[in-house]
Design a protein around this motif. Structure first.
Motif, mmCIF file in Angstrom:
data_model
loop_
_atom_site.group_PDB
_atom_site.id
_atom_site.type_symbol
_atom_site.label_atom_id
_atom_site.label_comp_id
_atom_site.label_asym_id
_atom_site.label_seq_id
_atom_site.Cartn_x
_atom_site.Cartn_y
_atom_site.Cartn_z
ATOM 1 N N LEU A 199 3.665 -7.590 5.763
ATOM 2 C CA LEU A 199 4.300 -7.165 7.012
ATOM 3 C C LEU A 199 3.387 -7.424 8.206
ATOM 4 C CD1 LEU A 199 6.139 -3.789 6.323
ATOM 5 C CD2 LEU A 199 7.096 -5.832 7.403
ATOM 6 N N LEU B 114 7.718 2.393 1.475
ATOM 7 C CA LEU B 114 6.486 2.258 2.262
ATOM 8 C C LEU B 114 6.377 3.288 3.373
ATOM 9 C CD1 LEU B 114 6.045 -1.600 2.705
ATOM 10 C CD2 LEU B 114 5.187 -0.097 0.915
ATOM 11 N N ARG C 279 2.652 -4.264 2.575
ATOM 12 C CA ARG C 279 2.037 -3.857 3.840
ATOM 13 C C ARG C 279 1.252 -5.009 4.444
ATOM 14 N NH1 ARG C 279 -1.560 1.047 2.677
ATOM 15 N NH2 ARG C 279 -2.419 0.356 4.654
ATOM 16 N N SER C 280 0.510 -5.683 3.580
ATOM 17 C CA SER C 280 -0.286 -6.810 4.035
ATOM 18 C C SER C 280 0.619 -7.909 4.583
ATOM 19 C CB SER C 280 -1.133 -7.336 2.871
ATOM 20 O OG SER C 280 -1.716 -8.572 3.203
ATOM 21 N N LEU D 191 10.920 -2.180 0.658
ATOM 22 C CA LEU D 191 10.278 -1.682 1.876
ATOM 23 C C LEU D 191 10.475 -0.175 2.055
ATOM 24 C CD1 LEU D 191 11.328 -4.524 4.349
ATOM 25 C CD2 LEU D 191 9.009 -4.035 3.534
ATOM 26 N N ALA E 187 3.056 -2.098 -2.973
ATOM 27 C CA ALA E 187 3.074 -1.540 -1.619
ATOM 28 C C ALA E 187 1.992 -2.163 -0.754
ATOM 29 C CB ALA E 187 2.899 -0.021 -1.686
ATOM 30 N N LEU E 188 0.828 -2.316 -1.338
ATOM 31 C CA LEU E 188 -0.272 -2.909 -0.580
ATOM 32 C C LEU E 188 0.049 -4.356 -0.207
ATOM 33 C CD1 LEU E 188 -3.343 -1.459 -2.516
ATOM 34 C CD2 LEU E 188 -2.574 -0.870 -0.206
ATOM 35 N N SER F 193 -0.153 3.787 6.052
ATOM 36 C CA SER F 193 -0.577 4.463 4.828
ATOM 37 C C SER F 193 0.467 4.306 3.751
ATOM 38 C CB SER F 193 -0.784 5.949 5.103
ATOM 39 O OG SER F 193 0.449 6.546 5.472
ATOM 40 N N TYR F 194 0.030 4.515 2.541
ATOM 41 C CA TYR F 194 0.972 4.570 1.436
ATOM 42 C C TYR F 194 0.473 5.623 0.471
ATOM 43 C CZ TYR F 194 3.816 3.548 -2.574
ATOM 44 O OH TYR F 194 4.687 3.674 -3.612
ATOM 45 N N LEU G 85 4.639 1.925 8.766
ATOM 46 C CA LEU G 85 4.677 1.220 7.486
ATOM 47 C C LEU G 85 3.329 0.622 7.117
ATOM 48 C CD1 LEU G 85 8.074 -0.711 7.736
ATOM 49 C CD2 LEU G 85 7.580 1.323 6.403
ATOM 50 N N SER G 86 2.576 0.255 8.132
ATOM 51 C CA SER G 86 1.301 -0.400 7.855
ATOM 52 C C SER G 86 0.134 0.578 7.834
ATOM 53 C CB SER G 86 1.046 -1.490 8.907
ATOM 54 O OG SER G 86 1.017 -0.911 10.188
#
Lengths: 183, 240
Positions: free
Chosen positions: A128, B57, A125-126, B54, A121-122, A110-111, A107-108
């Protein structure tokens, strides 16, 4: 007639609801990598993931008319179907342990979604990466692997209240980072 | 006296519903409560939006090259109901016939099983053969219908004969509604076999299954548009 990428997700789904197989073709091509990617991230096996992905699109075709845009985007609707189908498979083969760590890492990493979702999404991710590891793990176990708070408590040997706190705190911190409620 | 499901009860289950992990019965209770409680409805919507956010992602992965073609073939051959009423009407006649045949055979086999407990194996075998002969059959399979949390909510029977048929009985589904029933074979094919209208937790569906071999059925799934799913599988190989 469906002409290509300019057609919105909602329009494709409306076409499917009307029985337009051409719309279904565009829809499948547009979402197949997202659906298959989620399925294989959850179940781990390519054969099962392919079957889940197929079933997801069959279900989307069958229930396209039931989609309600007020409850979320087409992508969210479709991925929720994918997640539910994947969790079904996990529950059937419940003896196989799940690995939240590798999914959390993925999950952390790529997107590759559309630009309109990139900012959210960014931020997610940040967030998370910033929340405590045990909260992130509990959220992943619950959201992706379909474990209830009680099942997470049992799995991790922690009190039920602690499991709930981890999930709730994790989700709330992610929400605060995201700053919006739905895409 | 039935206790009213309130905010405290909903709070216990809200997280599981928001993340999609709750069972169908729990989800129904919470959603029903949320319909009339703006506080719980708002919190549920907030948490669910984050959880759903989520899902995208996860990194994309391309499925096998022939995936799209295979899905579109399945879509082309699937029977998407024009309306639930039309679909039920269309399927009603063969379903009733198959159901009657199924009940006769299951009753005969049930009688044979009772006799087995009090008689000899040879007798039950003869009874079984007689029932199969009467039904132009080769074998019958049986299994359980399970809810999402693994609780048995019904039974499934598959009969290999002329005609071959599937009988599904659900007695305690977690949610009422119209369930689409799909049959999956060991070879990976899928066939829509009809709909089961669950009222007060119960429904019965009996359908002929055409040229699908009963022994090749891997699993039967019942799907409700709101997300509740039941799964029927056969634990034992066909008794030949």
């Amino acid at each position: 007639m469906v002409t290509g990428v300019e057609v919105s997700d909602e329009a494709l789904l409306a076409g499917m609801a009307a029985g337009d197989q051409e719309a279904a073709g565009v829809f499948v091509r547009r979402f197949k990598a997202r659906v298959y990617g989620l399925a294989i991230a959850i179940v781990g096996l390519s054969t099962e993931a392919e079957e889940i992905a197929q079933d997801t699109f069959l279900r989307a075709w069958r229930y396209a008319g039931a989609y309600d845009p007020r409850r979320g985007s087409v992508a969210t609707w479709l991925l929720t179907i994918t997640r539910n189908a994947s969790v079904d498979v996990l529950r059937i083969r419940r003896e196989v342990p799940v690995d939240p760590g590798s999914l959390l890492a993925a999950l952390s990493l790529s997107y590759d979604g559309g630009t309109e979702q990139l900012a959210d999404a960014l931020r997610l991710r940040s967030a998370l990466a910033e929340i405590p590891r045990e909260q992130a793990t509990s959220v992943v176990l619950s959201v992706f692997f379909g474990l209830t708070a009680a099942e997470i408590a049992s799995r991790d040997g922690i009190p039920l209240g602690t499991a709930k706190t981890r999930i709730r705190s994790g989700l709330l911190r992610l929400r605060d980072k995201l700053g919006v409620t739905d895409g | 006296m039935v206790e009213r499901f309130g905010c405290d009860d909903a709070a216990d289950l809200l997280l599981d519903v928001a993340t999609g992990a709750a069972t169908g019965a729990d989800r129904d209770q919470v959603l029903q409560h949320a319909d009339s409680c703006v506080i719980c409805r708002t919190e549920l919507a907030d948490l669910a939006a984050v959880a759903d956010g989520l899902l995208p992602l996860v990194p994309h992965r391309e499925p096998p090259a022939d995936f799209t073609e295979y899905v579109l073939d399945r879509i082309a051959s699937s029977e998407r109901p024009m309306s639930l009423v039309d679909e039920r009407r269309r399927r009603r006649a063969p379903r009733v016939l198959a159901y009657a045949a199924a009940l006769l055979l299951v009753a005969a086999l049930g009688g044979g099983l009772v006799w087995w407990r009090t008689g000899t194996d040879r007798s039950v075998a003869a009874d079984y053969r007689g029932a199969l002969t009467a039904g132009n059959g080769k074998y019958i399979r049986a299994g359980q219908v399970l809810s999402e949390d693994g609780v048995q909510v019904g039974r499934v029977f598959a009969y290999q004969g002329d005609p071959s048929w599937l009988l599904l009985t659900v007695t305690s589904a977690p949610r009422d509604g119209t369930y689409s029933v799909h049959m999956y074979t060991k070879a990976g094919s899928q066939k829509d076999v009809g709909q089961c209208v669950v009222v007060d937790g119960a429904c019965t569906l009996g359908v002929t299954i055409g040229d699908v071999n009963a022994g090749e059925i891997r699993v039967v799934r019942l799907e409700c548009p709101v997300g509740t799913r039941l799964t029927a599988s056969f634990a034992e190989p066909p008794a030949r």
